[in-house]
Design a protein around this motif. Sequence first.
Motif, PDB file in Angstrom:
ATOM      1  N   SER A 185       6.715 -38.713  47.761  1.00 19.69           N
ATOM      2  CA  SER A 185       5.759 -37.978  46.934  1.00 19.69           C
ATOM      3  C   SER A 185       4.684 -37.296  47.769  1.00 19.69           C
ATOM      4  O   SER A 185       4.333 -37.748  48.858  1.00 19.69           O
ATOM      5  CB  SER A 185       5.087 -38.916  45.929  1.00 19.69           C
ATOM      6  N   ALA A 186       4.163 -36.211  47.226  1.00 22.04           N
ATOM      7  CA  ALA A 186       3.032 -35.493  47.788  1.00 22.04           C
ATOM      8  C   ALA A 186       2.165 -35.020  46.628  1.00 22.04           C
ATOM      9  O   ALA A 186       2.657 -34.848  45.506  1.00 22.04           O
ATOM     10  CB  ALA A 186       3.509 -34.305  48.621  1.00 22.04           C
TER      11      ALA A 186
ATOM     12  N   LEU B 187       8.640 -30.581  40.917  1.00 24.10           N
ATOM     13  CA  LEU B 187       7.283 -30.047  40.903  1.00 24.10           C
ATOM     14  C   LEU B 187       6.676 -30.334  39.535  1.00 24.10           C
ATOM     15  O   LEU B 187       7.099 -29.765  38.536  1.00 24.10           O
ATOM     16  CB  LEU B 187       7.296 -28.539  41.185  1.00 24.10           C
ATOM     17  N   ASP B 188       5.699 -31.227  39.494  1.00 22.74           N
ATOM     18  CA  ASP B 188       5.123 -31.654  38.220  1.00 22.74           C
ATOM     19  C   ASP B 188       3.600 -31.677  38.340  1.00 22.74           C
ATOM     20  O   ASP B 188       2.986 -32.726  38.552  1.00 22.74           O
ATOM     21  CB  ASP B 188       5.642 -33.044  37.838  1.00 22.74           C
ATOM     22  N   PRO B 189       2.951 -30.506  38.217  1.00 26.37           N
ATOM     23  CA  PRO B 189       1.489 -30.476  38.360  1.00 26.37           C
ATOM     24  C   PRO B 189       0.771 -31.270  37.276  1.00 26.37           C
ATOM     25  O   PRO B 189      -0.331 -31.765  37.509  1.00 26.37           O
ATOM     26  CB  PRO B 189       1.161 -28.988  38.292  1.00 26.37           C
ATOM     27  N   GLY B 190       1.396 -31.411  36.108  1.00 25.28           N
ATOM     28  CA  GLY B 190       0.774 -32.210  35.056  1.00 25.28           C
ATOM     29  C   GLY B 190       0.624 -33.662  35.460  1.00 25.28           C
ATOM     30  O   GLY B 190      -0.360 -34.327  35.096  1.00 25.28           O
ATOM     31  N   ALA B 191       1.586 -34.186  36.213  1.00 28.96           N
ATOM     32  CA  ALA B 191       1.525 -35.552  36.731  1.00 28.96           C
ATOM     33  C   ALA B 191       0.924 -35.589  38.131  1.00 28.96           C
ATOM     34  O   ALA B 191       0.879 -36.648  38.763  1.00 28.96           O
ATOM     35  CB  ALA B 191       2.923 -36.164  36.751  1.00 28.96           C
ATOM     36  N   ARG B 192       0.509 -34.404  38.630  1.00 28.14           N
ATOM     37  CA  ARG B 192      -0.144 -34.239  39.927  1.00 28.14           C
ATOM     38  C   ARG B 192       0.725 -34.736  41.090  1.00 28.14           C
ATOM     39  O   ARG B 192       0.226 -35.362  42.034  1.00 28.14           O
ATOM     40  CB  ARG B 192      -1.525 -34.926  39.940  1.00 28.14           C
ATOM     41  N   ARG B 193       2.016 -34.416  41.021  1.00 24.01           N
ATOM     42  CA  ARG B 193       2.890 -34.855  42.108  1.00 24.01           C
ATOM     43  C   ARG B 193       4.037 -33.886  42.352  1.00 24.01           C
ATOM     44  O   ARG B 193       4.517 -33.201  41.448  1.00 24.01           O
ATOM     45  CB  ARG B 193       3.458 -36.246  41.826  1.00 24.01           C
ATOM     46  N   MET B 194       4.423 -33.832  43.608  1.00 25.76           N
ATOM     47  CA  MET B 194       5.661 -33.202  44.059  1.00 25.76           C
ATOM     48  C   MET B 194       6.511 -34.310  44.658  1.00 25.76           C
ATOM     49  O   MET B 194       6.016 -35.146  45.422  1.00 25.76           O
ATOM     50  CB  MET B 194       5.359 -32.121  45.099  1.00 25.76           C
TER      51      MET B 194
END
Length: 407
Positions: A186-187, A303-310
């Motif tokens: 994760s990032a 890519l899931d900006p809603g969950a704040r993670r890549m």
Amino acid sequence: MRRALLTLVPLIAVLFVSAREPSKSAPATATSPAARDRGVYHLAADAEARWIAFDLTPGNQIRFKMQLDGRDVTAILDTGVSYTLLAKASSAVDPAKLVAGGSATAIGGSVALGWMPTRSVALGGLARTGGGVTVADLPAIATGSASAVDLLVGADMLAGHALDIDYAAKRFRLLRSGRLPFKGESAPLRVSAERSVYESALTLGGRRLAPIVVDTGDGSSITVTAAGWQAADLKALRTTSAIAFGLAGPAVSGLAIVPEIRVGEMIAREAEVRIEPAGGFSQAIGTAGRIGSGFLQNYRVLLDPGARRMVLSRGPKADLPPPRSTSGLLIGIEKDRLKVLHVMRGGPAAASGWKDGDLICTIDGTPVTSGYSTSPIASWTAGMPGRVVTLGLCDGTIRKLELTHFY
């Protein structure tokens, strides 16, 4: 760039488009994209099963088909574009609905924007009613191929959901935010309030660089600013030069292969990095650089900006060293010929007098055809050092070029 037998094609990028307020000379009816109707989005209950097949353009972008106002269009998945952009030359443009006004920041400078309302947009399990798209010139060179696309699908369409890109299987899908369909490293990831694009961070030479735009529309690997490169203190590495193409034109950068880059929990070895000159595009928009599709294609990517993670899961090519040009030529494909777009600094082509704009019609006696990018002959630009390639220019001149390592 592609691996295996494919050539080192130019790393052509359609990069971040930052929508600005219309200029004072714009029509009174023109408003900024942020102030316009955003439309209503709906994600189907069976969205997870609705994979969208794609191919990678010669410039490494994700190209696929979708629907705009009931019409099939070709599109590029572009998380580095703030607002979905329709090519001015597309048959999907309705001149009667087109509103002029506004501008965008892109590689090479500024480009004029228009805006067009839409009835419906659909890709996979995601549909939008209402809303609109920005409109601008979108040349074919933005994909590194002879044919232009109609649409760049930007963060406005994508950011409300998780995006699962399976590069190995050449398919992607949109999911509810919070889903984790595979395991990986994760990032951090967010959509910035300032630029309305996907952003993360990376560590280079022990220095953390942020914000870094995560840009599926950028065909290159990793790009950093001149200041970021200086801070990483990697001056012992040999560098050369390269070229990229954005909406506003070309930009030349430095190029190096670095021993290690960290993106969150993930460590990548032998990564290709471009170094923008001082005052370059990334610095101008207030970022430290970009992670492009040339890097992401080595992984399965969530890519899931809603969950704040890549999330990155290593694919079969993740640990292979990147191909290096041994010719010193970056080339574009023009139907039955190759055009030299850039002669790399310090390479054998520069030493033997090659120039930007030279046209190549044969390689070791084999004619260049429209299928060149997937042909075995395309491997010559990154061939074994010591090999001598016979290149036939389109004016009948024959040149020999000895391949060598130079960066």
